[in-house]
Design a protein around this motif. Structure first.
Motif, PDB file in Angstrom:
ATOM      1  N   LEU A 108       4.269   1.885   6.099  1.00  0.00           N
ATOM      2  CA  LEU A 108       2.821   2.587   5.226  1.00  0.00           C
ATOM      3  C   LEU A 108       3.315   2.413   3.881  1.00  0.00           C
ATOM      4  O   LEU A 108       2.449   2.201   3.023  1.00  0.00           O
ATOM      5  N   CYS A 110       3.128  -0.614   1.664  1.00  0.00           N
ATOM      6  CA  CYS A 110       2.833  -1.447   2.335  1.00  0.00           C
ATOM      7  C   CYS A 110       1.482  -1.772   1.932  1.00  0.00           C
ATOM      8  O   CYS A 110       0.823  -0.153   2.746  1.00  0.00           O
ATOM      9  N   ASP A 111       0.440  -2.567   1.764  1.00  0.00           N
ATOM     10  CA  ASP A 111      -0.966  -2.521   2.177  1.00  0.00           C
ATOM     11  C   ASP A 111      -1.644  -3.023   2.968  1.00  0.00           C
ATOM     12  O   ASP A 111      -2.775  -1.811   3.291  1.00  0.00           O
ATOM     13  N   ASP A 163      -4.904   3.808   0.912  1.00  0.00           N
ATOM     14  CA  ASP A 163      -4.150   3.428   0.290  1.00  0.00           C
ATOM     15  C   ASP A 163      -3.295   2.073   1.520  1.00  0.00           C
ATOM     16  O   ASP A 163      -2.428   1.955   0.993  1.00  0.00           O
ATOM     17  N   CYS A 164      -3.657   2.124   2.845  1.00  0.00           N
ATOM     18  CA  CYS A 164      -2.667   1.871   3.934  1.00  0.00           C
ATOM     19  C   CYS A 164      -4.002   1.369   4.747  1.00  0.00           C
ATOM     20  O   CYS A 164      -3.888   2.246   5.896  1.00  0.00           O
TER      21      CYS A 164
END
Length: 281
Positions: A108, A110-111, A163-164
């Motif tokens: 989580l 990461c993109d 956020d992800c």
């Protein structure tokens, strides 16, 4: 004679590159040629790939009873890197809530987080519950498609927005492959602001194909050019969602509507490109 006139290739006011163009080696030279020493770019998304399941062993090991080699992890990692995005490969997580939570929490960061396995309806399909416990909001779960029905998608939000983005792909390798190209790849290209070249989206069937199920079918096909330049699609010998061999040689997926029992030869059918399909055709 033998003189290149000034302004023959470009003139003042011409657009040299449009937003969304992927910067490659020739592009770098072109930018330098026109004095664009600094350009605004979109950062490549970071993508975490996580395979789940007690049954998984590495490709280098010989599976014992009840085990299979982890093909999804390397396959999805290769897809991410081939498309030019930043990969974060996570180690395999077993079917244990605490272990899954630890690995997923890392992903989580990461993109985009792409998981495989654990999203269906089995006793050890723990991924949706673990994602919810980590604050990931489910957007949809299951799509009326074959292969790939159990696909899961959700978002982890913060105060600034998403956020992800999280995809839970089915454990069967072809389902995972198809889900990546229909869903994950499209999101990645959008996040990167890529200018996607318009490709032909139809082909003529070289032989009949049918779909007797109640889900939309994506069947792998190879493509060739006819004498008129039209794409001709030939279905591969494919035995379902576990048969990677049947899709390894494919250039595209034919999209057959649910209840469309038969498409005869010479039918014009919609297709979905996979990887750099048209480069080889």
């Amino acid at each position: 004679k033998h003189i290149m006139p000034r302004g023959e290739m470009m003139r003042r006011g011409n657009v040299v590159l449009r937003a969304g163009h992927v910067i490659g080696t020739a592009t770098v030279g072109l930018l330098a040629e026109v004095g664009a020493a600094t350009v605004a770019v979109v950062e490549r998304p970071t993508v975490a790939v996580l395979s789940t399941g007690n049954e998984l062993v590495s490709a280098a090991r010989v599976p014992t009873f009840g085990q299979i080699r982890n093909s999804n992890g390397p396959m999805l990692a290769a897809a991410v890197e081939t498309l030019g995005y930043q990969l974060r490969m996570l180690s395999v997580a077993g079917d244990d809530r605490d272990v899954l939570a630890e690995h997923i929490a890392t992903g989580l960061e990461c993109d985009v987080l792409v998981l495989t396995g654990g999203v269906s309806a089995g006793e050890l399909d723990l991924v949706p519950d673990v994602l919810a416990s980590l604050g990931v909001e489910c957007v949809f779960h299951k799509v009326a498609m074959k292969p790939g029905k159990p696909i899961w998608f959700g978002v982890k939000r913060d105060v600034a927005g998403v956020d992800c983005y999280v995809f839970g792909l089915p454990g069967n390798p072809v389902s995972s492959f198809v889900g990546f190209h229909l869903f994950v790849r499209r999101l990645l290209d959008q996040l990167a602001g890529r200018q996607v070249a318009k490709q032909p989206h139809t082909a003529r069937l070289s032989q009949p194909i049918e779909n007797r199920g109640d889900r939309e079918l994506f069947h792998p096909v190879t493509l060739a050019r006819s004498a008129t330049g039209e794409f001709v699609a030939t279905p591969t010998a494919w035995r379902g969602s576990a048969d990677l061999r049947g899709i390894a040689s494919a250039h595209a997926l034919v999209r057959i509507r649910a209840g469309q029992i038969a498409w005869p030869a010479e039918s014009l059918v919609p297709i979905v490109p996979i990887c750099d399909v048209f480069r080889d055709c």
